[in-house]
Design a protein around this motif. Structure first.
Motif, PDB file in Angstrom:
ATOM      1  N   GLN A 122       0.239  -6.354  14.394  1.00  0.00           N
ATOM      2  CA  GLN A 122      -1.102  -5.821  14.632  1.00  0.00           C
ATOM      3  C   GLN A 122      -1.951  -6.787  15.446  1.00  0.00           C
TER       4      GLN A 122
ATOM      5  N   HIS B  49       0.137 -10.310   9.191  1.00  0.00           N
ATOM      6  CA  HIS B  49      -0.414  -9.581  10.354  1.00  0.00           C
ATOM      7  C   HIS B  49       0.583  -9.632  11.524  1.00  0.00           C
TER       8      HIS B  49
ATOM      9  N   SER C 221      -5.123  -2.495  16.525  1.00  0.00           N
ATOM     10  CA  SER C 221      -3.988  -1.716  17.038  1.00  0.00           C
ATOM     11  C   SER C 221      -2.682  -2.232  16.443  1.00  0.00           C
ATOM     12  N   LEU C 222      -1.687  -1.374  16.469  1.00  0.00           N
ATOM     13  CA  LEU C 222      -0.361  -1.726  15.943  1.00  0.00           C
ATOM     14  C   LEU C 222       0.697  -1.019  16.779  1.00  0.00           C
TER      15      LEU C 222
ATOM     16  N   ILE D 146      -2.413  -1.689   7.624  1.00  0.00           N
ATOM     17  CA  ILE D 146      -3.382  -1.779   8.729  1.00  0.00           C
ATOM     18  C   ILE D 146      -4.732  -1.202   8.298  1.00  0.00           C
TER      19      ILE D 146
END
Lengths: 161, 161, 161, 161
Positions: B36, B31, B49-50, B73
C-alpha cells in the motif's frame, strides 16, 4: 483451485476435509503470506494459529501484530466455518462441484472489537457458528495470544450466492 | 519507530506530515507486505492505494483480493486519519514526543461491509472523519477498484490512551 | 433524576444497587414505555425481562416484537452493566455525586444481529462484560424468548465523558 | 396487516406507496408508540421524523431521547427502504400478495454509532440504499435533530426469506 478437470471426481467426506485443510494451509496465497495454519475444524467450531513474523507487525519498536493481520485471521476463521457448513449442505462428494460452488461464498460483513495490542508471538483464533441457514452463516470469533490474553473478538456473516 | 533519541527534535508541521508519509509507506512492515501507498492525507480525509500482487489473493483461479487485505487497507485508512487528528491535538512539534504519543493510538473497532469481490488490480481506499474528540476518532472508509466498483465500506473507531 | 439536593447524601453499596433498580424500573420513562423490568444485575452480568404488549409489535397479524424494542432492551442491558461498572469506579457513596456522574455515561455504539422473529410473549436479555476500562465498557448481550429461542445477539460500548 | 382477503386486489404503483405510507404511520403499533411519521420515501432514499414526547426520554432532568428510540427510528428507516425495494422486485400489484411477501422481510443486522445526546425536540432520520440485491438491501442512515446536530449514524441489512 488445484483440480481443473471438468470431470466428476468423487471424494469421501474425510478426503474433502483433508483437501480443504491442504488448500487453506498451502495453496491460498494470502494465508501463507500471513503465516497461518489450521489447527482443527468441523462445521461447528474451528481453530487457526498464526506465528508473528517481522512482516506482520506495525512498528519495529513495539513489535505489535498489525490490526489488519488480526482482521485477516478472524475473517478466515469465520470463512472456514462457513465453507464447511455450505459444503455439508451441497450434499455432493464431487470435488470439482464443491470447488466451483465454494467460489460463490463470500464474506458479507466483519465486525471486530480490538481489546489488547497484539503483543504476543503466537495467536490462536477460535470460531463457532451462531446461526446457519441455507445461504448465510453467522460466526463468532475470538483471538488469544500464547499467554491467554484476549486480543480481539469479532462476528462475521458469510453468504453463498 | 526510526528516531530513538531521548532528545527533543523540533519539526515543522510540514515535516511532520512528510515524516508520517515516509514512515507509513516505507517503514511499517505490514504496510509494505500488502503493497500500500499513501496518495494524500490531512486531518479530514485521506486516500491510500494498493496494487494487487500474487501474495494478496484468495485463490489462483479467481484472482480476487483477500478480504483480510481489504480489512487491512480500510483499517489503515481510518488509522491514518486518527493519527493525523491526534497529532494536531498534541500541540507539539517535538518528533520524539509525537512518536511516543502515537504509539498509544489503537484501533478500537472496525465494521466492514463487503459489497463486491475484489476483482480489480488496483484499489483506492478513501476515508473521512465523522467525529473527533480528545480521545476518539470515528472514521468512514470506502474501497473502490480502478473501475470505480465499490468493493467495501467500513467504519472504524480509534482511541488514544 | 429524583434527588435534586446539592447536599451530600451517603448511601451504602446495597442502597445504591436498590436505588438503580428502582430508578430503572420505575422512573426512566422509556423503560416503562417498553415494559421492561430488571431481573438481577451486578458489575459482571445482568438480566432484564420484557413482556410483549400490543404497543410493542410490528403488525397485528404476525404479532412479532418490533426490532426497535429488541434494540432497546439490548442497549439497556449493556447500559446497566456500564452504569454498574462506572459506579464501582466512582468510589463514592454520595448518591448525588453518583447521579451527576452517571449522566455523563452514554452508548458509544450498538451492533445487533437479528436471528429469529420475536414471536414469543416474554423475552429475557442477558448481558456480560467483555472488557472494562476507566472510560469504556464493552458488553455482549443476547435476547431469548420464553421458549429459549435466541432472538438476537449484540455488542455495545459505553463511555463516560 | 389490514386486508385479509385471499382474493387478488389490484393496486396501482401509486396506490401501493400510499398504502405503505398509511400502514406505517397509522397501523404499525410501535411506530405510533414512538411518535414517528414518514416524510417521504422511494426506493433510493427516505426520511422519517420523530417528535420527542415524555415517554421517549431517558431521564427527566436531562430530557434526552432514549438510545432505543434512536435505534428504532434508524431501523425503521432502513426497513422502509428495504420494503420499497423488495416491493419493486415483486413485480406484482396484487396488494394481498405484496402484504404476504412483505411479512417475510426482516432486519438482519443494525450497527449504530451514537455521536451526540438526543437533546433536541424533533429528529429526522434519513436513509439511502448502498447496495440492493434479490434478497438483501444494505442501507445507511443518519439521525439529525432540528438544529442539524448529527445524533447518530447507522447501517442496516434487510433480508427477504
Amino acid at each position: 483451485m488445484i483440480l481443473d478437470s471438468a470431470e466428476s471426481v468423487e471424494f469421501t467426506k474425510e478426503n474433502i476435509y483433508e483437501f480443504i485443510h491442504d488448500i487453506w494451509d498451502n495453496h491460498v496465497p494470502f494465508h501463507k503470506h500471513i503465516n497461518q495454519k489450521i489447527i482443527n475444524f468441523d462445521k461447528d467450531s474451528c481453530e487457526i494459529s498464526l506465528k508473528k513474523t517481522d512482516n506482520l507487525i506495525i512498528d519495529i519498536s513495539t513489535q505489535r501484530l498489525h490490526g489488519g493481520v488480526i482482521a485477516s485471521i478472524l475473517d478466515n476463521t469465520g470463512a472456514l466455518l462457513a465453507l464447511t457448513n455450505f459444503i455439508e449442505q451441497f450434499d455432493s462428494t464431487d470435488i470439482n462441484y464443491i470447488i466451483k460452488q465454494s467460489q460463490k461464498i463470500g464474506t458479507l460483513d466483519l465486525n471486530i472489537n480490538y481489546l489488547s495490542p497484539g503483543s504476543g508471538d503466537e495467536f490462536i483464533s477460535k470460531g463457532k457458528v451462531i446461526r446457519r441457514s441455507k445461504r448465510l452463516v453467522l460466526a463468532e470469533m475470538t483471538l488469544y495470544d500464547e499467554n491467554d490474553v484476549l486480543v480481539a473478538t469479532a462476528t462475521g456473516k458469510y453468504m453463498i450466492k
